[in-house]
Structures are given as C-alpha cells and as structure tokens.
Motif scaffolding. Structure first.
Motif, PDB file in Angstrom:
ATOM      1  N   PHE A 145      38.177  31.542  34.239  1.00 52.71           N
ATOM      2  CA  PHE A 145      38.414  32.113  35.443  1.00 52.71           C
ATOM      3  C   PHE A 145      40.055  32.798  35.224  1.00 52.71           C
ATOM      4  N   ASN A 146      40.007  33.791  35.999  1.00 52.33           N
ATOM      5  CA  ASN A 146      41.390  34.583  36.085  1.00 52.33           C
ATOM      6  C   ASN A 146      41.386  34.795  37.674  1.00 52.33           C
ATOM      7  N   PRO A 147      42.669  34.878  38.304  1.00 50.57           N
ATOM      8  CA  PRO A 147      42.829  35.099  39.577  1.00 50.57           C
ATOM      9  C   PRO A 147      42.010  36.375  39.953  1.00 50.57           C
ATOM     10  N   VAL A 148      42.093  37.382  39.014  1.00 47.78           N
ATOM     11  CA  VAL A 148      41.360  38.647  39.308  1.00 47.78           C
ATOM     12  C   VAL A 148      39.957  38.612  39.575  1.00 47.78           C
ATOM     13  N   ASP A 149      39.328  37.478  39.254  1.00 48.94           N
ATOM     14  CA  ASP A 149      37.993  37.143  39.543  1.00 48.94           C
ATOM     15  C   ASP A 149      37.807  37.507  41.058  1.00 48.94           C
ATOM     16  N   LEU A 150      38.519  36.358  41.552  1.00 52.27           N
ATOM     17  CA  LEU A 150      38.604  36.102  43.090  1.00 52.27           C
ATOM     18  C   LEU A 150      39.278  37.400  43.726  1.00 52.27           C
ATOM     19  N   LEU A 151      40.116  37.977  43.457  1.00 46.67           N
ATOM     20  CA  LEU A 151      40.724  39.325  44.139  1.00 46.67           C
ATOM     21  C   LEU A 151      39.829  40.326  44.085  1.00 46.67           C
ATOM     22  N   SER A 152      39.100  40.480  43.007  1.00 46.14           N
ATOM     23  CA  SER A 152      37.920  41.325  42.764  1.00 46.14           C
ATOM     24  C   SER A 152      36.770  41.384  43.802  1.00 46.14           C
ATOM     25  N   GLN A 153      36.564  39.990  44.166  1.00 48.72           N
ATOM     26  CA  GLN A 153      35.380  39.975  45.159  1.00 48.72           C
ATOM     27  C   GLN A 153      36.108  39.958  46.592  1.00 48.72           C
ATOM     28  N   GLY A 154      37.390  39.718  46.804  1.00 44.80           N
ATOM     29  CA  GLY A 154      38.023  40.036  47.969  1.00 44.80           C
ATOM     30  C   GLY A 154      37.760  41.664  48.400  1.00 44.80           C
ATOM     31  N   PHE A 155      37.803  42.444  47.585  1.00 43.77           N
ATOM     32  CA  PHE A 155      37.658  43.916  47.813  1.00 43.77           C
ATOM     33  C   PHE A 155      36.343  44.264  48.039  1.00 43.77           C
TER      34      PHE A 155
END
Length: 363
Positions: A46-56
């Motif tokens: 996992f990377n933070p960008v995974d959760l950030l992408s979902q947030g968008f």
C-alpha cells in the motif's frame, strides 16, 4: 485447453464504499496483448496515494466498476506476448511500481497484466544481501520499495542538481518511507556530504542508523529553532542545496532565504505533499490552492517543485543493485495476508506505520 484461473483483487467502487476482496475468472492464455506480460503477484504494498486516489472518487463522477488498489508489486512472469523484449522471460522474478491513477490496473491482485515498455518501473529481482534481509522473504522485501525509491531517486536526479561531498540537504519528515529511501540513496549512492533530517525525538536514534548526519526535532520546541541550532552549530551557516519535504510543512517559507541557497545556484524546495499533512480520504482545497500559488508565482525568490512518482527502469535497477550490495534496506512496517486487507488499510490510515504496509498475496 485454456488455463482459466481465479484472480482475486482488493478493490473499491468510490470514496463512499469500503474496500472488498473481489474475484473474477480469467484465461491466462488470452488476457494479454502481444506487447504485454502477465505477472503472478506474490506481494504488493500500500501507498498513501492509494487512499488519496479513492478520496477523489466521488460517486456521482465515477463508474460503478471496481477499482484496484496497489502500485508496488513483486512476482513471477507467467506469460509474455510475442512482441515483448527478450529480456523479459517466463519464470523471471520481477518487481516494480505501476504508474496509473485509477482503474483496474492495481497490483493487489493475483495476476497483473502490463506492458513493460510503457510501465518502465520494472526490474529483475536480485539476491538480497543477507545482512539486510531480516525475517522477510524475497518477494515481501522487494514489494516494499519500488514506488518510494523511484520517487526519492527522481527528487535527487530530475532537476539538474549535482550532488556530492560538498552538498547539504535538509529532509523534513525523516521517518517517512520516501525519506528512508532518500537518505540511503543520497549517502550510499550519490555520496552527499551532509543530510539533515527533521523527526520526532523518539525517532532520532532510528534515523541516525539510516545515515542522517544530524537530526532536528519538531516536538522539543519550535521547528525553525531546532533546525537553526544544527545550522549554526554543525553546518557553520552553510545553506542547503535542497530542502525536501515529505510530510507537508510550511514553516520555512517566511525564512527560506536564511536556510536555502539562492535560486541562481540551482537550489530547490521540493515537496511531495504540499503545505499540510496528508488527510487520507479527503481533499483539501485550501492546501491545493497554496501549493498552486507557490508553483505558479513568478515573483518567488526560490525554486519550488511538487515532486511525483517518477517511473524509471534505471532507478529500479539501481535499487535492486544497492539491495544486493547491502547498501539500501527498505522500511517494512507490517505484512498481512491478502485476506486481512482491512487490517492493512487501517494500519496505513493510522499514520503510525513506520515503513511500508505489505500484502502477501501468494506464497
């Protein structure tokens, strides 16, 4: 006879849905094009960008099709198209990082289909130096570093700066996974003379072992004063060639000229976050505004860049080489079987992870 297999994937629909483990049947003999390979994934991170992408992914803007998590991966090539470069052969152990924003191309699946000439952050795994391997198997170890290593390598190489024994760098957020890779590349590959890190008082000893020459703390008084002590006492007021921010900070901008060399000397302030700390699953309009204003402001007296993941086969090859030589050890926080993906997501979301959160997908 076609070889039909079950492919499990960790997916989500939009920013209102929870992650789930979905599956579909795929035919390994027809699921790829002539310029693609199929990788049987053993581990992914996992990377933070995974959760950030979902947030968008607002429900009224995106489709209801499952979208995959995961950039980093390690595994074995099980199929190759007839037009794929000969250096990629069935049975090869490979690792890398997917460059994609959102869709079904994530690495947290049993099988990953990609074009290695376009998804260039891929390399052959090398034997891991036994002094650094620790308790992790080779696939877990090699899934833990591609994205952060390529990001850090790009920060150090993409902006025309030449680093060496006389160079000085300040790293804000010394304990992050990207900074972990950054300092090891700077010290063990580029021979940077001085790297100063900013971290909590509890992390000082840990970060000293990574190679930081000096550490300033943010929880024992004002941050600027803490860095200024190092600046005056240990650096004799020699300014930094690069300030790298991996956590989101804006404390230095009012006094940047006191710490960063003049713009004319090709100095840089580079961030991978912006002015504020990441908030997983949410979007900060104000943070985006301030970052954009810094990037677009023609009157600023300093070079400012927003650094992103920089796909690079060269970086991957260097990373694997340093690992085989025992000169780079990625930080791994925890390892979870794919069935426990929710625990892995919770760990990443907690902001307490010290290193990468890895999913073990196949043995």
């Amino acid at each position: 006879m076609p070889e039909v297999v079950t492919c499990r994937s960790v997916t989500y629909i939009n920013n209102k849905t929870a992650a789930s483990l979905t599956q579909e049947e795929i035919d390994l003999d027809t699921c790829y094009e002539d310029n693609e390979i199929v990788i049987h994934v053993h581990a992914a991170a996992f990377n933070p960008v995974d959760l950030l992408s979902q947030g968008f992914m607002c429900s009224y803007l995106v489709s209801s099709r499952p979208k995959s998590y995961g950039r980093d991966y390690s595994g074995v090539i099980v199929r190759r198209g007839k037009n794929v470069d000969e250096k990629w052969q069935i049975g090869d152990k490979v690792n890398g990082a997917q460059a994609f924003l959102v869709g079904q191309s994530g690495s947290m699946s049993d099988y990953l289909v990609l074009n290695p000439s376009k998804q260039c952050s891929i390399s052959h795994m090398k034997p891991i130096n036994q002094d650094i391997q620790g308790k992790y198997d080779e696939f877990t170890f090699d899934a833990a570093w591609p994205l952060v290593f390529c990001t850090a390598f790009g920060i150090l190489t993409n902006y025309g700066q030449k680093f060496g024994p006389d160079s000085r760098i300040l790293v804000i957020g010394a304990s992050t996974a990207v900074s972990n890779a950054f300092v090891q590349i700077a010290k063990n590959y580029m021979n940077v003379g001085t790297v100063v890190g900013v971290c909590s008082s509890k992390s000082v000893e840990y970060n000293k072992k990574l190679g930081f020459d000096y550490l300033a703390t943010y929880d024992e008084g004002p941050l600027i004063e803490s860095v200024a002590k190092v600046f005056l006492r240990d650096l004799q007021k020699e300014k930094f060639d690069l300030i790298f921010d991996s956590v989101g900070n804006n404390d230095f901008f009012p006094v940047l000229d006191k710490f960063l060399k003049p713009r004319s000397q090709n100095s840089y302030y580079i961030t991978i976050v912006g002015d504020g700390k990441l908030k997983y699953g949410s979007f900060s309009a104000m943070g985006t505004f301030w970052m954009a204003s810094r990037i677009l402001n023609p009157f600023r007296s300093y070079n400012y860049k927003f650094g992103l993941f920089s796909p690079s086969e060269r970086a991957m090859e260097i990373g694997n080489k340093l690992i085989s030589e025992g000169k780079y050890k990625p930080a791994i926080d925890s390892v979870h079987p794919i069935e426990d993906f929710k625990e892995a997501i919770d760990r990443l979301s907690s902001s307490r992870a010290k290193g990468k959160v890895v999913l073990k997908i196949n043995n």
